[in-house]
Structures are given as structure tokens and as C-alpha cells.
Design a protein around this motif. Structure first.
Motif, PDB file in Angstrom:
ATOM      1  N   VAL A  71       2.310   8.108   7.657  1.00 35.62           N
ATOM      2  CA  VAL A  71       3.075   7.491   8.742  1.00 35.62           C
ATOM      3  C   VAL A  71       4.498   7.149   8.312  1.00 35.62           C
ATOM      4  O   VAL A  71       5.440   7.302   9.098  1.00 35.62           O
ATOM      5  CB  VAL A  71       2.370   6.204   9.233  1.00 35.62           C
ATOM      6  CG1 VAL A  71       3.188   5.519  10.315  1.00 35.62           C
ATOM      7  CG2 VAL A  71       0.972   6.518   9.724  1.00 35.62           C
ATOM      8  N   LEU A  72       4.674   6.714   7.076  1.00 38.18           N
ATOM      9  CA  LEU A  72       5.942   6.139   6.623  1.00 38.18           C
ATOM     10  C   LEU A  72       6.551   6.946   5.485  1.00 38.18           C
ATOM     11  O   LEU A  72       5.841   7.453   4.611  1.00 38.18           O
ATOM     12  CB  LEU A  72       5.712   4.696   6.147  1.00 38.18           C
ATOM     13  CG  LEU A  72       5.061   3.752   7.164  1.00 38.18           C
ATOM     14  CD1 LEU A  72       4.530   2.514   6.455  1.00 38.18           C
ATOM     15  CD2 LEU A  72       6.060   3.369   8.238  1.00 38.18           C
ATOM     16  N   ASP A  73       7.867   7.016   5.479  1.00 39.50           N
ATOM     17  CA  ASP A  73       8.573   7.651   4.384  1.00 39.50           C
ATOM     18  C   ASP A  73       8.467   6.788   3.127  1.00 39.50           C
ATOM     19  O   ASP A  73       8.477   5.557   3.202  1.00 39.50           O
ATOM     20  CB  ASP A  73      10.048   7.846   4.761  1.00 39.50           C
ATOM     21  CG  ASP A  73      10.795   8.680   3.746  1.00 39.50           C
ATOM     22  OD1 ASP A  73      11.300   8.104   2.753  1.00 39.50           O
ATOM     23  OD2 ASP A  73      10.883   9.900   3.937  1.00 39.50           O
ATOM     24  N   ASP A  74       8.381   7.433   1.982  1.00 37.09           N
ATOM     25  CA  ASP A  74       8.247   6.705   0.713  1.00 37.09           C
ATOM     26  C   ASP A  74       9.395   5.735   0.466  1.00 37.09           C
ATOM     27  O   ASP A  74       9.240   4.750  -0.260  1.00 37.09           O
ATOM     28  CB  ASP A  74       8.166   7.688  -0.461  1.00 37.09           C
ATOM     29  CG  ASP A  74       6.842   8.432  -0.511  1.00 37.09           C
ATOM     30  OD1 ASP A  74       5.881   7.982   0.148  1.00 37.09           O
ATOM     31  OD2 ASP A  74       6.767   9.470  -1.207  1.00 37.09           O
ATOM     32  N   GLN A 118       0.826  -1.207   0.000  1.00 39.29           N
ATOM     33  CA  GLN A 118       0.000   0.000   0.000  1.00 39.29           C
ATOM     34  C   GLN A 118       0.860   1.256   0.000  1.00 39.29           C
ATOM     35  O   GLN A 118       0.485   2.274  -0.602  1.00 39.29           O
ATOM     36  CB  GLN A 118      -0.947  -0.018   1.192  1.00 39.29           C
ATOM     37  CG  GLN A 118      -2.051  -1.069   1.032  1.00 39.29           C
ATOM     38  CD  GLN A 118      -3.050  -1.071   2.165  1.00 39.29           C
ATOM     39  OE1 GLN A 118      -2.819  -0.468   3.210  1.00 39.29           O
ATOM     40  NE2 GLN A 118      -4.163  -1.765   1.962  1.00 39.29           N
ATOM     41  N   LEU A 119       2.019   1.197   0.646  1.00 40.82           N
ATOM     42  CA  LEU A 119       2.941   2.325   0.579  1.00 40.82           C
ATOM     43  C   LEU A 119       3.465   2.496  -0.843  1.00 40.82           C
ATOM     44  O   LEU A 119       3.550   3.621  -1.355  1.00 40.82           O
ATOM     45  CB  LEU A 119       4.103   2.120   1.552  1.00 40.82           C
ATOM     46  CG  LEU A 119       5.159   3.234   1.590  1.00 40.82           C
ATOM     47  CD1 LEU A 119       4.549   4.559   2.050  1.00 40.82           C
ATOM     48  CD2 LEU A 119       6.327   2.849   2.499  1.00 40.82           C
ATOM     49  N   ARG A 120       3.802   1.406  -1.489  1.00 38.94           N
ATOM     50  CA  ARG A 120       4.285   1.468  -2.868  1.00 38.94           C
ATOM     51  C   ARG A 120       3.226   2.026  -3.806  1.00 38.94           C
ATOM     52  O   ARG A 120       3.537   2.683  -4.807  1.00 38.94           O
ATOM     53  CB  ARG A 120       4.708   0.076  -3.349  1.00 38.94           C
ATOM     54  CG  ARG A 120       5.882  -0.493  -2.606  1.00 38.94           C
ATOM     55  CD  ARG A 120       6.450  -1.714  -3.286  1.00 38.94           C
ATOM     56  NE  ARG A 120       7.149  -1.355  -4.516  1.00 38.94           N
ATOM     57  CZ  ARG A 120       7.903  -2.209  -5.215  1.00 38.94           C
ATOM     58  NH1 ARG A 120       8.047  -3.453  -4.797  1.00 38.94           N
ATOM     59  NH2 ARG A 120       8.508  -1.827  -6.295  1.00 38.94           N
ATOM     60  N   GLU A 121       1.957   1.763  -3.478  1.00 39.09           N
ATOM     61  CA  GLU A 121       0.852   2.287  -4.289  1.00 39.09           C
ATOM     62  C   GLU A 121       0.538   3.742  -3.979  1.00 39.09           C
ATOM     63  O   GLU A 121      -0.294   4.362  -4.641  1.00 39.09           O
ATOM     64  CB  GLU A 121      -0.394   1.434  -4.046  1.00 39.09           C
ATOM     65  CG  GLU A 121      -0.270   0.002  -4.567  1.00 39.09           C
ATOM     66  CD  GLU A 121      -1.387  -0.889  -4.056  1.00 39.09           C
ATOM     67  OE1 GLU A 121      -2.322  -0.365  -3.401  1.00 39.09           O
ATOM     68  OE2 GLU A 121      -1.335  -2.109  -4.324  1.00 39.09           O
ATOM     69  N   GLY A 122       1.182   4.282  -2.958  1.00 43.59           N
ATOM     70  CA  GLY A 122       0.980   5.678  -2.606  1.00 43.59           C
ATOM     71  C   GLY A 122      -0.268   5.945  -1.794  1.00 43.59           C
ATOM     72  O   GLY A 122      -0.802   7.068  -1.819  1.00 43.59           O
ATOM     73  N   ARG A 123      -0.743   4.941  -1.070  1.00 41.42           N
ATOM     74  CA  ARG A 123      -1.944   5.132  -0.252  1.00 41.42           C
ATOM     75  C   ARG A 123      -1.696   6.212   0.805  1.00 41.42           C
ATOM     76  O   ARG A 123      -0.653   6.233   1.457  1.00 41.42           O
ATOM     77  CB  ARG A 123      -2.340   3.827   0.426  1.00 41.42           C
ATOM     78  CG  ARG A 123      -2.639   2.676  -0.542  1.00 41.42           C
ATOM     79  CD  ARG A 123      -3.971   2.867  -1.247  1.00 41.42           C
ATOM     80  NE  ARG A 123      -4.288   1.725  -2.082  1.00 41.42           N
ATOM     81  CZ  ARG A 123      -4.977   0.666  -1.654  1.00 41.42           C
ATOM     82  NH1 ARG A 123      -5.410   0.618  -0.388  1.00 41.42           N
ATOM     83  NH2 ARG A 123      -5.236  -0.331  -2.475  1.00 41.42           N
TER      84      ARG A 123
END
Length: 250
Positions: free
Chosen positions: A192-195, A181-186
Motif C-alpha cells: 500500500v505504501l512507498d518505503d 511495520q513499514l519500517r520492518e518491511g511488512r
């Protein structure tokens, strides 16, 4: 090696904690003063052992001091305070540059690097910058020492050696969900998290560790299942500065 390390560690344990190191903890790690007495003693014990067991090496004209050793060691020990110092048994040396540096196997400048053979390389300027704002989710030293924990089981794969075998299924499921989900840019994960955590699973764990210790309130609110998994692994609740309220589940 295990017997030799145990014997040497017992010998070092008998030596008193250097009182001259305490001002560095007051300056850079104010959370230490709020630890329960027994936990604080464990922190100081682990800190002195880390400083005396690991080899600190200066590079790029940097001058090593007790302040540098204590600050770097305290950052590392914070991660394993409710685990065990053995998570760093394969870490042999910490190389410290004054500022960003270049490595033969990397393009561009680097602020930190954890090597698979037991070496961590840090920029002192970046270490201090990470501690100057303890709530922004960015700490180079925390990030690199999280990689060391990850590598302890044999590989940089985003899964350290968990407390129990039964924990791996939930860990894998939760980490996989939030990594993708982070990789998808949610939006939820990006709050919360750095890219950079989307590069691979190992970087995700390191980035998540930074946020767990520096942005615990946001993580618990936005990604509570991720917070729960990291809390179960690290055994602490950064919101209270104490051990997790309940013991790890079977």
C-alpha cells in the motif's frame, strides 16, 4: 492578520470563477465532474481563492501560466475540500521549477519540498507525472501539501490538527503501528505504501496521504484501520469521490 484575510477573502469570493480554468480541471482532475453540485461549487470556490491568495513564483527559467497555477492549486484544494481552506493559512508561496532542482540544504536533486516558514517548492514535471497516473500512489504535489497540513499545528511530526481532541489517541496508535511495520518491511504495508514513508513520522503521513487518494481500494483492503483514520481526518471517501458516509465520531 485573520481579520484582514477574512475581509480579502470575502472580496475575492464575489469575483466569478474564471471559465478559462475549467479545461484544466477536465484534463487533469476528472473526479471534479463527478462531485455533487454543492461540493463542486465549494471546490471551485476554494480553488480560485487559493490561486489568488498564494504567491506563485517561477524558478530555474520556468514560465508560470494559469494552467500551472490551477493544477497546483487544485491538488492542494483536493486535500482540504472537506476540511477548510484555513489549513493553508500559513502557506505563503509556491515556487515552481521546470524539472528536478537542487537546494542548498539538501544533497542531490529534489522533486519537491515543504519548508517550515510557509513555502512549498515543486518540480512542474513531477507534478504532471504524478497526475498522469492517478492510481500509482505517487504524487509529489499531494505529498508536499500533506506536509503543509502536518505543519499547520506547529511541527512536521506526522500528526496534523485533527478534527477533535478525542481523535488523537486512535490516530497515534494506528499511525505508529503501520509506520513501524513499514519500517520492518511488512508485506501488507509495502503493498500500500512507498518505503519512503518509513523515513520518519512526517514522511509516513505524507506517503499515506498519497496512497489514500490514489490507492484507496488497496488501502481499505490491506490496512483498513489506517484508511479509517485518514478518512475521518480528510472527511471523504476517495472510493466514492464523496464525503465520508458517516460523520466523524466523537
Amino acid at each position: 492578520m485573520g481579520l484582514l484575510r477574512a475581509w480579502r477573502r470575502r472580496s475575492l469570493s464575489r469575483l466569478p470563477f474564471p471559465p478559462g480554468w475549467l479545461p484544466y480541471l477536465e484534463r487533469y482532475f476528472p473526479f471534479v465532474r463527478n462531485l455533487e453540485p454543492e461540493t463542486r461549487e465549494r471546490f471551485l470556490e476554494m480553488l480560485k481563492l487559493f490561486v489568488w491568495e498564494k504567491e506563485f513564483i517561477s524558478a530555474g527559467g520556468f514560465t508560470l501560466t494559469d494552467e500551472v497555477r490551477v493544477v497546483v492549486a487544485a491538488t492542494a484544494v483536493r486535500l482540504v475540500l472537506y476540511l477548510d481552506l484555513s489549513y493553508y493559512d500559513h502557506l505563503r508561496e509556491i515556487i515552481i521549477y521546470p524539472d528536478a532542482f537542487r537546494l542548498p540544504d539538501r544533497t542531490g536533486v529534489v522533486l519537491g519540498e515543504a519548508k517550515h516558514w510557509g513555502t512549498v517548492i515543486l518540480s512542474w514535471k513531477s507534478v504532471v507525472a504524478g497526475l498522469s497516473n492517478p492510481h500509482d500512489g505517487h504524487s509529489t504535489a499531494t505529498h508536499e501539501f500533506a506536509h503543509v497540513l502536518d505543519r499547520e499545528d506547529g511541527s512536521f511530526d506526522g500528526t496534523p490538527e485533527l478534527r477533535r481532541f478525542s481523535h488523537y489517541a486512535a490516530w497515534t496508535r494506528v499511525m505508529d503501528i503501520h509506520f513501524h511495520q513499514l519500517r520492518e518491511g511488512r508485506a501488507r504495508e509495502r503493498q500500500v505504501l512507498d518505503d519512503y514513508g518509513g523515513v520518519n513520522e512526517a514522511e509516513f503521513f505524507a506517503v499515506a496521504t498519497e496512497s489514500f487518494f490514489e490507492k484507496p481500494r488497496q488501502m481499505r483492503e490491506k490496512t483498513p484501520d489506517l484508511y479509517e483514520e485518514l478518512q475521518r481526518f480528510y472527511g471523504c471517501d476517495p472510493l466514492t469521490g464523496r464525503a465520508a458516509a458517516s460523520p466523524p465520531t466523537p
